[in-house]
Design an enzyme around this catalytic site. Sequence first.
Site, PDB file in Angstrom:
ATOM      1  N   ARG A  43     -31.622  99.265  94.242  1.00  0.00           N
ATOM      2  CA  ARG A  43     -32.617  99.945  95.082  1.00  0.00           C
ATOM      3  C   ARG A  43     -33.663 100.680  94.238  1.00  0.00           C
ATOM      4  O   ARG A  43     -34.826 100.764  94.634  1.00  0.00           O
ATOM      5  CB  ARG A  43     -31.918 100.915  96.029  1.00  0.00           C
ATOM      6  CG  ARG A  43     -31.283 100.173  97.178  1.00  0.00           C
ATOM      7  CD  ARG A  43     -30.589 101.111  98.126  1.00  0.00           C
ATOM      8  NE  ARG A  43     -30.279 100.426  99.367  1.00  0.00           N
ATOM      9  CZ  ARG A  43     -29.353 100.812 100.206  1.00  0.00           C
ATOM     10  NH1 ARG A  43     -28.632 101.896  99.953  1.00  0.00           N
ATOM     11  NH2 ARG A  43     -29.129 100.148 101.317  1.00  0.00           N
ATOM     12  N   LYS A 204     -15.786  91.844 110.202  1.00  0.00           N
ATOM     13  CA  LYS A 204     -15.621  91.936 111.654  1.00  0.00           C
ATOM     14  C   LYS A 204     -16.646  91.162 112.461  1.00  0.00           C
ATOM     15  O   LYS A 204     -17.833  91.206 112.168  1.00  0.00           O
ATOM     16  CB  LYS A 204     -15.752  93.402 112.052  1.00  0.00           C
ATOM     17  CG  LYS A 204     -14.601  94.272 111.633  1.00  0.00           C
ATOM     18  CD  LYS A 204     -14.832  95.603 112.256  1.00  0.00           C
ATOM     19  CE  LYS A 204     -13.775  96.613 111.939  1.00  0.00           C
ATOM     20  NZ  LYS A 204     -14.287  97.934 112.296  1.00  0.00           N
ATOM     21  N   GLY A 357     -26.270  95.305 102.055  1.00  0.00           N
ATOM     22  CA  GLY A 357     -24.878  95.736 102.064  1.00  0.00           C
ATOM     23  C   GLY A 357     -23.994  94.876 101.189  1.00  0.00           C
ATOM     24  O   GLY A 357     -24.351  94.521 100.068  1.00  0.00           O
ATOM     25  N   GLY A 380     -27.773  97.867 107.201  1.00  0.00           N
ATOM     26  CA  GLY A 380     -27.933  98.184 108.630  1.00  0.00           C
ATOM     27  C   GLY A 380     -29.329  97.841 109.118  1.00  0.00           C
ATOM     28  O   GLY A 380     -29.503  97.245 110.182  1.00  0.00           O
TER      29      GLY A 380
HETATM   30  P1  AMP Z   1     -19.060  93.216 106.127  1.00  0.00           P
HETATM   31  O1  AMP Z   1     -19.445  94.601 105.684  1.00  0.00           O
HETATM   32  O2  AMP Z   1     -18.784  93.093 107.563  1.00  0.00           O
HETATM   33  O3  AMP Z   1     -20.039  92.179 105.607  1.00  0.00           O
HETATM   34  O4  AMP Z   1     -17.656  92.920 105.466  1.00  0.00           O
HETATM   35  C1  AMP Z   1     -17.485  92.836 104.114  1.00  0.00           C
HETATM   36  C2  AMP Z   1     -16.044  92.978 103.812  1.00  0.00           C
HETATM   37  O5  AMP Z   1     -15.318  91.941 104.432  1.00  0.00           O
HETATM   38  C3  AMP Z   1     -15.748  92.894 102.328  1.00  0.00           C
HETATM   39  O6  AMP Z   1     -15.277  94.125 101.878  1.00  0.00           O
HETATM   40  C4  AMP Z   1     -14.689  91.806 102.240  1.00  0.00           C
HETATM   41  O7  AMP Z   1     -13.629  92.135 101.364  1.00  0.00           O
HETATM   42  C5  AMP Z   1     -14.184  91.716 103.662  1.00  0.00           C
HETATM   43  N1  AMP Z   1     -13.578  90.407 103.925  1.00  0.00           N
HETATM   44  C6  AMP Z   1     -14.166  89.209 103.831  1.00  0.00           C
HETATM   45  N2  AMP Z   1     -13.276  88.227 104.066  1.00  0.00           N
HETATM   46  C7  AMP Z   1     -12.089  88.814 104.303  1.00  0.00           C
HETATM   47  C8  AMP Z   1     -10.782  88.329 104.607  1.00  0.00           C
HETATM   48  N3  AMP Z   1     -10.528  87.024 104.686  1.00  0.00           N
HETATM   49  N4  AMP Z   1      -9.806  89.236 104.821  1.00  0.00           N
HETATM   50  C9  AMP Z   1     -10.059  90.551 104.725  1.00  0.00           C
HETATM   51  N5  AMP Z   1     -11.267  91.076 104.445  1.00  0.00           N
HETATM   52  C10 AMP Z   1     -12.271  90.206 104.236  1.00  0.00           C
END
Ligand code: AMP
Length: 408
Positions: A43, A204, A357, A380
């Site tokens: 950044r 998620k 992110g 975000g």
């Molecule tokens: P996000 O912020 O929603 O993009 O999520 C990112 C996070 O998802 C990272 O910290 C990854 O470690 C986690 N992640 C991705 N794939 C998996 C998985 N198969 N099981 C658990 N966590 C995961």
Amino acid sequence: MRASTLEGIKSIRDFELEDKRLFLRLDLNVPLDDDGRISDDTRIQAALPTLNYAIEKGAKIILASHFGRPKGHDPKYSLEPVAEALHTLLGKEIILIEEPRGHATRALLSGLKPSQIILLENLRFDSGEEKNDREFAQALASFSDIYINDAFGASHRAHASIVALPELMQKRGIGFLMQKEIEMLDTVRMNPQHPFMTILGGAKVSDKIDVIEAMMDKVDVLVIGGAMAYTFLAAQKLQIGSSLVERDKIGFAAELLQRAQLRKKRILLPIDHRITRAVHDIESLKVTETAAIPDGWMGVDIGPRTVELYAAEIARAKTIFWNGPMGVFETPSFATGTFAVAKAITESEALSVVGGGDSAAAAHASGLAEKFSHISTGGGASLEYLRGDRLPGVEALRRPKQSEQVEP
Ligand code: AMP
């Protein structure tokens, strides 16, 4: 400016900066490691074009940013490491001001010479910042001639330095980073070349439902990986073992799969996985033969056949938006799928935009960051913008100036 979102919004280039007090709102909210050192200066680097331009044009520069989520004044969240980094990068003295509302700021500014830089301490140390407080904004406006927002990553928040302050300023506009972010995301949002592919991963489904909904109309192919994928596989009644899943989103996933089929949109899901007994049990890592995950095992990454499938699809795309890793990429043994997808994207001829992110972190960790068309500095902010929201920080620059402007 080209993109319609920016119509009526001025650029830093439109102002005479010499000898003027320039309030430059940046997003200098960088991560620190356990020793308090900056672990990723993306950044700060991204802010340099605007900052160098202001220096070159002889502005008296007032830099401002938030930093972390302090509850009141907390030295742990001081911008001191950022001041040091800026000093090293620019080879210039950076004067860190403790109390932006105080008289010291005015006094210092009156003695400031063109191209000198002061950095206001973490804006969130003042309770007025997050409350979008007009009085705090007036204090900031009182020592500024021109306001420039180059803080894309903070522009989805209606905070004082993002909304109330520009509303008070006669001369206001955006910097080069903000312009690039908006133009790139506008291309994805409004004018993608087809085939247009969106790759979503991460933890998620629930975090990304709005983006999925907004993109469904526009994409030709939606590729899903990461933990998100297991909720979709569960919706297809496949076995997912002890993988992360959002049971309450299985219905949404099933409905989305059905909708996609009706509208002839393709959704690609993993056809094999890298699995372990537990998330820290690296020793047990193995690859499944099918899309099913046996009981007692959890998915931590997409498998090699999935990588091949996704890479072939990526090679055909003309526009790619990527948000979210394909696995637990923070653990090197589970980063294979994420890095392979990064490689395929950068080897394709598509315009490629990475949401901020964790996706930005993954793109950097892959060592291929330079090869993407654009990596957003706002996690975000980029998702909110893509799902169709207006950014308060952009809209504030468009509205008529509020009458009670404080005379500088
Ligand atoms: P996000 O912020 O929603 O993009 O999520 C990112 C996070 O998802 C990272 O910290 C990854 O470690 C986690 N992640 C991705 N794939 C998996 C998985 N198969 N099981 C658990 N966590 C995961």
